[in-house]
Design an enzyme around this catalytic site. Structure first.
Site, PDB file in Angstrom:
ATOM      1  N   TRP A 110       0.839  -1.189   0.000  1.00 42.91           N
ATOM      2  CA  TRP A 110       0.000   0.000   0.000  1.00 42.91           C
ATOM      3  C   TRP A 110       0.887   1.256   0.000  1.00 42.91           C
ATOM      4  O   TRP A 110       1.874   1.316   0.724  1.00 42.91           O
ATOM      5  CB  TRP A 110      -0.915  -0.009   1.243  1.00 42.91           C
TER       6      TRP A 110
ATOM      7  N   ASP B 256     -15.904  12.003  -2.134  1.00 37.55           N
ATOM      8  CA  ASP B 256     -15.309  10.724  -1.710  1.00 37.55           C
ATOM      9  C   ASP B 256     -16.120  10.109  -0.575  1.00 37.55           C
ATOM     10  O   ASP B 256     -17.307  10.431  -0.370  1.00 37.55           O
ATOM     11  CB  ASP B 256     -13.827  10.958  -1.343  1.00 37.55           C
ATOM     12  N   ASP B 257     -15.504   9.274   0.162  1.00 35.43           N
ATOM     13  CA  ASP B 257     -16.115   8.508   1.258  1.00 35.43           C
ATOM     14  C   ASP B 257     -16.815   9.436   2.261  1.00 35.43           C
ATOM     15  O   ASP B 257     -16.373  10.552   2.499  1.00 35.43           O
ATOM     16  CB  ASP B 257     -14.971   7.746   1.959  1.00 35.43           C
TER      17      ASP B 257
ATOM     18  N   LYS C 128     -16.029   6.629  -8.503  1.00 31.31           N
ATOM     19  CA  LYS C 128     -14.779   6.024  -8.009  1.00 31.31           C
ATOM     20  C   LYS C 128     -15.173   4.789  -7.198  1.00 31.31           C
ATOM     21  O   LYS C 128     -15.789   4.907  -6.142  1.00 31.31           O
ATOM     22  CB  LYS C 128     -14.030   7.040  -7.133  1.00 31.31           C
ATOM     23  N   TRP C 129     -14.836   3.640  -7.714  1.00 31.49           N
ATOM     24  CA  TRP C 129     -15.232   2.345  -7.121  1.00 31.49           C
ATOM     25  C   TRP C 129     -14.057   1.807  -6.328  1.00 31.49           C
ATOM     26  O   TRP C 129     -13.067   1.380  -6.897  1.00 31.49           O
ATOM     27  CB  TRP C 129     -15.625   1.402  -8.245  1.00 31.49           C
ATOM     28  N   ASP C 130     -14.208   1.807  -5.022  1.00 35.32           N
ATOM     29  CA  ASP C 130     -13.102   1.443  -4.141  1.00 35.32           C
ATOM     30  C   ASP C 130     -13.250   0.007  -3.649  1.00 35.32           C
ATOM     31  O   ASP C 130     -14.320  -0.607  -3.750  1.00 35.32           O
ATOM     32  CB  ASP C 130     -13.086   2.417  -2.951  1.00 35.32           C
TER      33      ASP C 130
ATOM     34  N   ASN D 266     -11.376  -1.699  -0.249  1.00 32.38           N
ATOM     35  CA  ASN D 266     -10.348  -1.307   0.709  1.00 32.38           C
ATOM     36  C   ASN D 266      -9.779  -2.389   1.604  1.00 32.38           C
ATOM     37  O   ASN D 266      -9.131  -2.083   2.607  1.00 32.38           O
ATOM     38  CB  ASN D 266     -10.868  -0.172   1.590  1.00 32.38           C
TER      39      ASN D 266
ATOM     40  N   CYS E 263     -10.363   1.631  -7.858  1.00 30.25           N
ATOM     41  CA  CYS E 263      -9.495   1.960  -6.731  1.00 30.25           C
ATOM     42  C   CYS E 263      -9.547   0.777  -5.784  1.00 30.25           C
ATOM     43  O   CYS E 263     -10.573   0.102  -5.687  1.00 30.25           O
ATOM     44  CB  CYS E 263     -10.037   3.223  -6.039  1.00 30.25           C
TER      45      CYS E 263
ATOM     46  N   ASP F  94      -2.664   5.516  -3.193  1.00 26.72           N
ATOM     47  CA  ASP F  94      -3.041   6.494  -2.172  1.00 26.72           C
ATOM     48  C   ASP F  94      -1.893   7.435  -1.868  1.00 26.72           C
ATOM     49  O   ASP F  94      -2.071   8.434  -1.179  1.00 26.72           O
ATOM     50  CB  ASP F  94      -3.447   5.773  -0.877  1.00 26.72           C
TER      51      ASP F  94
HETATM   52  C1  GLA Z   1      -9.228   4.423  -0.003  1.00 29.77           C
HETATM   53  C2  GLA Z   1      -8.935   5.201  -1.234  1.00 29.77           C
HETATM   54  C3  GLA Z   1      -8.829   6.657  -0.909  1.00 29.77           C
HETATM   55  C4  GLA Z   1     -10.117   7.126  -0.273  1.00 29.77           C
HETATM   56  C5  GLA Z   1     -10.436   6.281   0.933  1.00 29.77           C
HETATM   57  C6  GLA Z   1     -11.808   6.586   1.470  1.00 29.77           C
HETATM   58  O1  GLA Z   1      -8.145   4.437   0.874  1.00 29.77           O
HETATM   59  O2  GLA Z   1      -7.803   4.729  -1.863  1.00 29.77           O
HETATM   60  O3  GLA Z   1      -8.546   7.402  -2.060  1.00 29.77           O
HETATM   61  O4  GLA Z   1     -11.145   7.026  -1.220  1.00 29.77           O
HETATM   62  O5  GLA Z   1     -10.397   4.896   0.641  1.00 29.77           O
HETATM   63  O6  GLA Z   1     -12.135   5.819   2.555  1.00 29.77           O
END
Ligand code: GLA
Length: 780
Positions: free
Chosen positions: A229, A396-397, A506-508, A510, A556, A578
């Site tokens: 990461w 974003d989130d 933006k489809w994440d 994590n 993402c 990131d």
């Molecule tokens: C991940 C993404 C970030 C952001 C966060 C939001 O880490 O890579 O760019 O969108 O989630 O929680």
């Protein structure tokens, strides 16, 4: 003798499932299209296959024992000749020695080949010994789609030819169809396979690689893209050694740690000279990329779904398609290898309305606000960004459920009215009223324990009943191997994306997958879980990109944790990492560019001190790195000083002026951050017609008496004259020798001159960057 494939005729062996091939009219098609050098030919007399496109040849033939042998992959060989002699000759000292490095197209184990196999399949008797014998083939114009899997494609049949070769193990009835596509426009061969149970009892497939390739020598360096990461895809190079060497992912995604891509390069291969083979797997799940060097110094390369976390039961008549792998060959260095992948992945893997469109410059609120925002704050950011020319605002989130922290609400995809009282629609319309596009972050595959979704469906999260689930970032993963969960997510997300003017997503994703298990699968089918999961991801993506063809999807996974060709088939760009620090990004973007095009790499200018590494890099340098990709800003624009605002506005204007080049130009790597001390890095992007280029040069740490540096450019027209203009012009102390009209030959042979002036504070200090715009001027 030229031949034309004829649909419906039978092969020499008369196999009836696949209609085959090859009669004498065939090559007349070449006469109709004299410029087209691409051909796929099967010589019936020698049973040799020759894929050819003027730049590469790929050769295979049916061996004396009926198996399909590999002859050659490399620079183009003359079509119409036999290369039979390149194939296996039995060892003459003893009549039947085992362990000889017989090159086969799809090797199996247990029959005297002790190297890693492509296929391990277990029929009902529990044995794994197979003898795959040639049973027929057919040649198809163009390229058929792979059912349920992302793959490269053609827009017209003339762009490629595909050979499908059928192999069969008679005792078990196991059949393998090997697919090979040769493209006219690039030195690549795309391979994949279908395994079919043609017997009467179930068969358990334990390993089914996408391709296996035997190379006759092992004097190669293995180049891989590895990291973790926030430092994804660093270039790691090591010489091959006897035995097995591999990279893999068992995390449920292709991973930050290793990309599903390797290169074999000669130790002397550089960016613009020498041999290199590329192997790129079009897949987003657990993979293996492995090279085995045997005692005779042959090298076997295999890529595919990781066999360690895989098995698949085929009932009688059932079939399994494995992902595609794109093999490339370059005799002209790594740069030409990258050119091939960039073209293919930008033009014939990425799909949809955004494939050919320039991408908007965006502002993303993540590092500006994290979870702490309301509508007014977001609009303030958007308006401020708009004034500087930024074209899209991405929320974003934190916009859904009660997501004030990463401990809750994933899965609850309804808007949080505390933060956004007018809903997504209200916010999106206000953003659009500013003259910007509106984009939204989602993380569909996840669920928080603290969520309504988890309360209602605790069994939807992946885990083994009776065992604790490992959490990561306080979240669990939904079981996308289950159809009803994919259906649910599609219905919910269709509502969200249809509820407001959303033009970007933006489809994440994590976290990695742990405790892999699905209650929906029988005990003896749990080995199918990981692959079924990723098929579920592809299914959901496919449905959403089909339902919303005008939305630009960005992938993402905690930055670049699933940055692979599989996802690129749905989302034409990805969040590269990131890590937004410009120095780190030099390495990340350089490594990524080995295989992925600039149009796929999201690159943002972020605030300093940088949130990942705390480094303070000048604004100019941050932009000069982020320009080489799809530019965005990820900072609070309202916190910028008036000077910084002017600088950002200039950057955005400059980027827009050269956007075609930055997103779609030919990317040429000039000086590597992974070689020498890595202190100076340079790259450039050149227009297809070679009349424009932008060069980026970077010095990480300054010296007390900096060296005079010259960078030899590449990809220009040696006969053209170019005006070389530093950017920004004001304040740049690059001496006037560069602000001249210079010949392409001069710039490529003598090089562009990077001077330093110790007295100019603007270019003193660490983390410097220089940009040069080159424009061809008409002589006279
Ligand atoms: C991940 C993404 C970030 C952001 C966060 C939001 O880490 O890579 O760019 O969108 O989630 O929680």
């Amino acid at each position: 003798m030229r031949r034309r494939p004829t649909q419906g005729s039978l092969s020499a062996t008369g196999h009836t499932l696949l209609a085959v091939v090859v009669d004498d009219e065939a090559w007349d098609r070449d006469a109709e299209a004299p410029n087209r050098q691409m051909t796929a030919t099967w010589d019936r007399a020698t049973n040799e296959l020759h894929l050819h496109n003027g730049r590469i040849s790929y050769l295979a033939r049916v061996l004396e024992d009926g198996s399909l042998g590999h002859l050659y992959f490399g620079p183009a060989l003359m079509p119409g000749r036999s290369y039979w002699h390149l194939g296996h000759r039995p060892f003459e000292g003893f009549s039947n020695r085992v362990g000889e490095p017989i090159a086969r197209e799809y090797p199996t184990g247990g029959g005297g080949d002790f190297r890693v196999p492509a296929l391990v399949a277990e029929p009902a008797d529990g044995s794994t010994v197979l003898h795959l014998a040639y049973a027929g083939h057919r040649i198809l114009p163009g390229k058929p789609a792979l059912q349920g899997l992302p793959a490269t494609y053609v827009e017209a049949d003339e762009e490629a030819e595909t050979v499908e070769i059928l192999l069969r193990d008679a005792p078990s009835g196991i059949e393998v169809a090997l697919l090979y596509t040769v493209f006219a426009a690039a030195p690549v061969v795309a391979r994949s396979a279908r395994i079919r149970n043609g017997g009467t009892q179930p068969v358990r497939v334990r390993c089914a690689m996408s391709a296996s390739l035997d190379l006759p020598d092992a004097a190669w360096d293995l180049v891989q893209l590895s990291g973790t990461w926030a430092r994804e895809r660093h270039v790691v190079t090591r010489p091959l050694a006897p035995g097995r060497q591999s990279i893999a992912s068992l995390r449920g995604a292709s991973s930050h740690e290793h990309n599903p891509f390797i290169v074999l390069a000669r130790s002397r291969t550089t960016e613009d000279a020498g041999e290199a083979y590329g192997f790129s797997l079009v897949y987003s799940g657990n993979f293996l990329a492995e090279v085995e060097v045997d005692a005779f110094d042959s090298a076997r390369v295999r890529l595919g779904i990781s066999p360690e976390s895989f098995s698949w039961t085929l009932d009688p008549g059932a079939e399994l398609s494995v992902p595609e792998v794109v093999l490339a060959y370059s005799g002209a260095g790594l740069g030409a290898l990258s050119d091939a992948y960039h073209w293919l992945y930008r033009q014939r893997l990425a799909r949809g309305a955004w494939r050919d469109r320039v991408r908007p410059v965006l502002i993303n609120n993540w590092e500006a606000t994290y979870f702490d925002f309301g509508e007014a704050r977001l609009l303030e950011i958007a308006a401020s960004a708009r004034e500087m020319g930024i074209e899209a605002f991405v929320l974003d989130d934190g916009w859904f459920g009660e997501r004030d922290h990463d401990t809750s609400s994933l899965g609850d995809w309804f808007v949080d009215r505390r933060k956004l009282p007018d809903g997504l629609d209200g916010l999106a319309r206000k953003v659009e009223a500013l003259g910007m596009r509106f984009g939204l972050w989602i993380e569909p595959e996840m669920v928080s324990r603290r969520s309504r979704l988890f309360e209602e469906h605790p069994d939807w999260a992946i885990g083994v009943p009776g065992r604790p689930r490992t959490e990561s970032r306080n979240q669990l993963v939904l079981d996308l191997s289950r159809r009803e969960i994919v259906d649910h997510l599609f219905a919910v997300l269709r509502d969200v994306l249809g509820s407001a003017p959303i033009s970007y997503v933006k489809w994440d994703m994590n976290r990695s997958i742990t405790e892999p298990y699905s209650p929906a699968l029988a005990a003896d089918r749990q080995g199918e879980f990981f692959h079924r999961y990723i098929l579920g991801v592809y299914d959901l993506y496919e449905r959403l990109v089909t339902a919303f063809p005008d939305i630009l999807f960005e992938s993402c996974a905690g930055g670049g944790g699933r940055f692979d060709p599989g996802i690129l088939a749905y989302a034409p760009q990805g969040w590269t990492s990131d890590d937004t620090d410009a120095v780190e990004r030099l390495r990340i973007q350089w490594g990524t560019s080995l295989v992925y095009p600039l149009s796929s790499m999201g690159a943002h200018v972020a605030a300093v001190p940088n949130h990942q590494v705390g480094r303070v890099v000048p604004l100019h340098t941050r932009a000069a790195v982020a320009f080489f990709g799809v530019l965005g800003y990820e900072l609070d624009p309202t916190a910028l000083s008036p000077d910084e605002r002017r600088a950002v506005a200039d950057q955005v204007a400059f980027y827009k002026e050269h956007r075609e080049l930055f997103q779609r130009g030919r990317f040429v790597r000039l000086r590597s951050p992974f070689e020498g001390d890595g202190n100076e890095v340079a790259w450039m992007t050149v227009a297809d017609d070679r009349r424009r280029a932008v060069v980026g040069w970077y010095r990480i740490l300054n010296d007390p008496e900096p060296r005079l540096d010259r960078i030899r450019l590449r990809g220009l027209d040696p006969a053209d004259l170019y005006r070389v203009t530093p950017w920004p012009t004001a304040g740049d102390i690059t001496e006037s020798r560069n602000a001249l009209v210079r010949g392409g030959d001069d710039l490529m042979s003598a090089g562009i001159i990077i001077a330093s002036n110790r007295r100019e504070t603007a270019t003193r200090g660490d983390f410097q960057a220089r940009l040069f715009v080159l424009e061809a001027v008409d002589a006279g």
